[in-house]
Write a protein that holds these residues in place. Structure first.
Motif, PDB file in Angstrom:
ATOM      1  N   TRP A  92     -19.466 -48.699  17.344  1.00  0.00           N
ATOM      2  CA  TRP A  92     -20.264 -48.642  18.580  1.00  0.00           C
ATOM      3  C   TRP A  92     -20.503 -50.053  19.112  1.00  0.00           C
ATOM      4  O   TRP A  92     -20.273 -50.329  20.293  1.00  0.00           O
ATOM      5  CB  TRP A  92     -21.593 -47.946  18.285  1.00  0.00           C
ATOM      6  N   ASN A  93     -20.949 -50.942  18.250  1.00  0.00           N
ATOM      7  CA  ASN A  93     -21.257 -52.303  18.677  1.00  0.00           C
ATOM      8  C   ASN A  93     -20.017 -53.061  19.124  1.00  0.00           C
ATOM      9  O   ASN A  93     -20.086 -53.869  20.049  1.00  0.00           O
ATOM     10  CB  ASN A  93     -21.992 -53.064  17.568  1.00  0.00           C
ATOM     11  N   ALA A  94     -18.877 -52.806  18.486  1.00  0.00           N
ATOM     12  CA  ALA A  94     -17.639 -53.467  18.901  1.00  0.00           C
ATOM     13  C   ALA A  94     -17.251 -53.035  20.316  1.00  0.00           C
ATOM     14  O   ALA A  94     -16.868 -53.871  21.143  1.00  0.00           O
ATOM     15  CB  ALA A  94     -16.504 -53.142  17.924  1.00  0.00           C
ATOM     16  N   ILE A  95     -17.362 -51.757  20.596  1.00  0.00           N
ATOM     17  CA  ILE A  95     -16.982 -51.248  21.918  1.00  0.00           C
ATOM     18  C   ILE A  95     -17.980 -51.680  22.985  1.00  0.00           C
ATOM     19  O   ILE A  95     -17.622 -52.271  24.001  1.00  0.00           O
ATOM     20  CB  ILE A  95     -16.827 -49.715  21.880  1.00  0.00           C
ATOM     21  N   VAL A  96     -19.256 -51.401  22.746  1.00  0.00           N
ATOM     22  CA  VAL A  96     -20.289 -51.716  23.734  1.00  0.00           C
ATOM     23  C   VAL A  96     -20.470 -53.231  23.876  1.00  0.00           C
ATOM     24  O   VAL A  96     -20.617 -53.749  24.985  1.00  0.00           O
ATOM     25  CB  VAL A  96     -21.618 -51.018  23.363  1.00  0.00           C
ATOM     26  N   GLY A  97     -20.398 -53.949  22.764  1.00  0.00           N
ATOM     27  CA  GLY A  97     -20.596 -55.392  22.782  1.00  0.00           C
ATOM     28  C   GLY A  97     -19.428 -56.186  23.335  1.00  0.00           C
ATOM     29  O   GLY A  97     -19.524 -57.394  23.526  1.00  0.00           O
TER      30      GLY A  97
END
Length: 159
Positions: A92-97
């Motif tokens: 999630w953090n890789a995509i959103v970030g």
């Protein structure tokens, strides 16, 4: 060997960037080949990157730099089954970030507009399980979330 079925994803000149990001982010993912246009085409010139062969979690894909005519939508998404909160958070953090955006119920979009469902296995097990009351509690909890909170799903399932 060329697979019988390959997912073709349309990009506006960013297929190699996207494929490289996916290969760095997800296991069993890699950029396999980059093909340059043998001649000019409506949205590019001879020598531009035309297609990129890659895999995402073992799924064969082809990125096509077709231009701005078509955009990604939620009608197509990758659903990634995660084993725990740490793995859920990592993807999630890789995509959103990386220029993406959050959505609801475990959905997010990457910066190229491709939709992803980051879905902990505990959630799928809860809402598909035989205990329909537990399924409803887990489902109702999910409906209040952006990124899925594994502990809250487990608590809802237990009642």
């Amino acid at each position: 060997m060329i697979p019988k079925n390959t997912i073709c994803l349309w990009f506006d000149g960013t297929a190699l960037e996207a494929a490289t990001f996916y290969a760095k982010t997800f296991p069993d993912s890699e950029v396999k080949a980059v093909h340059h246009a043998p001649g000019d085409y409506p949205d590019g010139k001879q020598g531009d990157v035309l297609t990129v062969e890659f895999t995402v979690l073992g799924i064969p894909c082809l990125g096509l730099n077709g231009g701005p005519a078509f955009k990604h939508s939620e009608a197509f998404s990758f659903q990634v089954a995660t084993d725990d909160q740490a793995e859920t958070d990592r993807y999630w953090n890789a995509i959103v970030g990386n220029g993406g955006q959050e959505s609801e119920c475990g959905w997010c979009k990457d910066k190229w507009g491709l939709s992803w469902q980051i879905t902990p296995r505990v959630l799928t097990e809860a809402y598909t399980g035989p205990d329909r009351a537990a399924a409803k509690r887990a489902f109702d909890a999910m409906m209040t979330m952006g990124k899925i909170d594994v502990a809250k799903i487990e608590a809802a399932r237990r009642g």
